[in-house]
Enzyme design. Structure first.
Site, PDB file in Angstrom:
ATOM      1  N   GLN A  41       2.886   0.993  -6.241  1.00  0.00           N
ATOM      2  CA  GLN A  41       3.656   1.158  -7.462  1.00  0.00           C
ATOM      3  C   GLN A  41       4.934   0.368  -7.461  1.00  0.00           C
ATOM      4  O   GLN A  41       5.395  -0.057  -8.506  1.00  0.00           O
ATOM      5  CB  GLN A  41       3.997   2.631  -7.629  1.00  0.00           C
ATOM      6  CG  GLN A  41       2.783   3.473  -7.732  1.00  0.00           C
ATOM      7  CD  GLN A  41       2.886   4.447  -8.867  1.00  0.00           C
ATOM      8  OE1 GLN A  41       3.955   4.663  -9.403  1.00  0.00           O
ATOM      9  NE2 GLN A  41       1.810   5.029  -9.248  1.00  0.00           N
ATOM     10  N   ILE A 133       3.891   1.317 -13.941  1.00  0.00           N
ATOM     11  CA  ILE A 133       2.441   1.407 -14.134  1.00  0.00           C
ATOM     12  C   ILE A 133       1.829   0.984 -12.799  1.00  0.00           C
ATOM     13  O   ILE A 133       2.256   0.000 -12.194  1.00  0.00           O
ATOM     14  CB  ILE A 133       1.942   0.525 -15.311  1.00  0.00           C
ATOM     15  CG1 ILE A 133       0.406   0.630 -15.448  1.00  0.00           C
ATOM     16  CG2 ILE A 133       2.382  -0.926 -15.198  1.00  0.00           C
ATOM     17  CD1 ILE A 133      -0.151   0.005 -16.734  1.00  0.00           C
ATOM     18  N   SER A 134       0.871   1.738 -12.322  1.00  0.00           N
ATOM     19  CA  SER A 134       0.268   1.431 -11.026  1.00  0.00           C
ATOM     20  C   SER A 134      -0.474   0.102 -11.074  1.00  0.00           C
ATOM     21  O   SER A 134      -0.890  -0.360 -12.143  1.00  0.00           O
ATOM     22  CB  SER A 134      -0.726   2.527 -10.630  1.00  0.00           C
ATOM     23  OG  SER A 134      -0.080   3.759 -10.533  1.00  0.00           O
ATOM     24  N   ALA A 135      -0.664  -0.469  -9.896  1.00  0.00           N
ATOM     25  CA  ALA A 135      -1.408  -1.732  -9.803  1.00  0.00           C
ATOM     26  C   ALA A 135      -2.869  -1.503 -10.202  1.00  0.00           C
ATOM     27  O   ALA A 135      -3.415  -0.416  -9.987  1.00  0.00           O
ATOM     28  CB  ALA A 135      -1.331  -2.255  -8.371  1.00  0.00           C
TER      29      ALA A 135
END
Ligand code: SAH
Length: 299
Positions: A41, A133-135
């Site tokens: 993150q 926003i997460s990968a």
């Protein structure tokens, strides 16, 4: 109160072979569902990947990444780049599920990242309020871990829903007979996630009410629609919140990062007798699951 006995199982993810691919990439090829990540993150785009205590680490080389919402809108190439991103994640062994590929191709990531940021890079992106926003590889990993519990008609809870990306994916997977509920404690993020979803392939489900995003403390879950077949937590808890275990259906699965500095992505399966089985999938690094005040003040 705990509903039943808890068993802990060590991560079944042993590194058989690690191949170095490029300057900062190692990949474990023993287990396609275990592409671990450190700092999924908060790792900045293109930063060297730091290996830590996880069983396996992987960083996908940067995917053609200059696309943003403006580009998506202007020439329609965004959706192709989104597809390319999904294909690359598959090629690098992050996931193998056809269903996950389908849903990630359907929900264009560019609609969920701040405009001007590299939408299709395999990296987390800041979205404000000390959140990210997460990968893409973490999204893919969590979707695959939850796939069996995201069948049409099932119920899903997304705690720390942030941009709404995964909530939208969950909604599409469970369909109009199911329920996908996002809970996020920053009201501004809830408002922007609703706008994101309205532009996405999940817009109709939002309209119909089977996709909902609420402002709330996700550590309490969202009892109104419990029990859930699938619970995803997008922020790291010091320990698994009991209300989330309570709101998991027998036969249900929760994916939750647990820990402070060193964190594990835990997979919590609730058996039909109410007992729960917890295993660690991989080492990760997420922003904390905390109070709104603590988050805004910098934890
Ligand atoms: N899956 C999301 C991740 C967002 S980052 C995405 O990819 O867009 C984690 C999110 O958890 C942040 O938006 C943060 O505001 C939220 N969060 C942290 N603690 C929370 C809590 N107690 N209740 C609800 N949301 C929380």
């Amino acid at each position: 109160m705990m509903e039943g006995p808890v068993c802990r199982v060590a991560c079944g993810c042993y590194v058989l072979l690690a191949i170095s691919i490029g300057a900062h990439c190692t990949i474990s090829i023993d287990n396609l569902t275990c592409p671990s990540t450190l700092d999924p993150q908060t790792r900045p785009a293109a930063a060297p990947f730091v290996e830590a205590n996880g069983p396996a680490t992987m960083s996908i080389p940067m995917i053609a990444c200059s696309s943003s919402l403006s580009e998506h809108n202007s020439n329609g190439s965004g959706i192709n780049k989104n597809k390319q991103m999904v294909e690359q994640l598959q090629q690098y062994g992050v996931f193998s599920s056809k269903k996950v590929a389908e849903v990630m191709e359907t929900v264009d990531r560019a609609l969920f990242v701040p405009d001007g940021t590299p939408a299709y890079a395999d990296s987390p992106m800041a979205i404000g309020y000390r959140a990210t926003i997460s990968a893409p590889h973490m999204h893919a990993t969590c979707l695959q871990l939850l796939e069996q519990n995201l069948q049409p008609g099932m119920r899903a809870l997304d705690v720390g829903s942030g941009t709404g990306y995964l909530t939208a994916c969950f909604a599409i997977m469970v369909g109009s007979q199911g329920r996908a509920i996002g809970v996020e404690h920053i009201p501004e993020l809830v408002a922007s996630s609703i706008k994101n979803i309205e532009r996405s392939a999940a817009a109709q489900l939002l309209k119909e009410g089977c996709l909902q995003v609420h402002v709330g403390d996700g550590r309490e879950g969202w009892p109104e629609h419990a029990p859930y077949d699938a619970i995803h937590v997008g922020a790291a808890a010091p320990e698994i919140p009991q209300p989330l275990i309570d709101q998991l259906k027998p036969g249900g699965r929760m994916v939750i990062p647990v820990g402070k500095i060193f964190q594990d992505l835990n997979v919590v399966d609730k058996n039909l007798d109410g007992s729960v089985c917890i295993r660690s999938e991989t080492a990760v690094r997420y922003v904390p699951l905390t109070s709104r005040d603590a988050q805004l003040k910098g934890y």
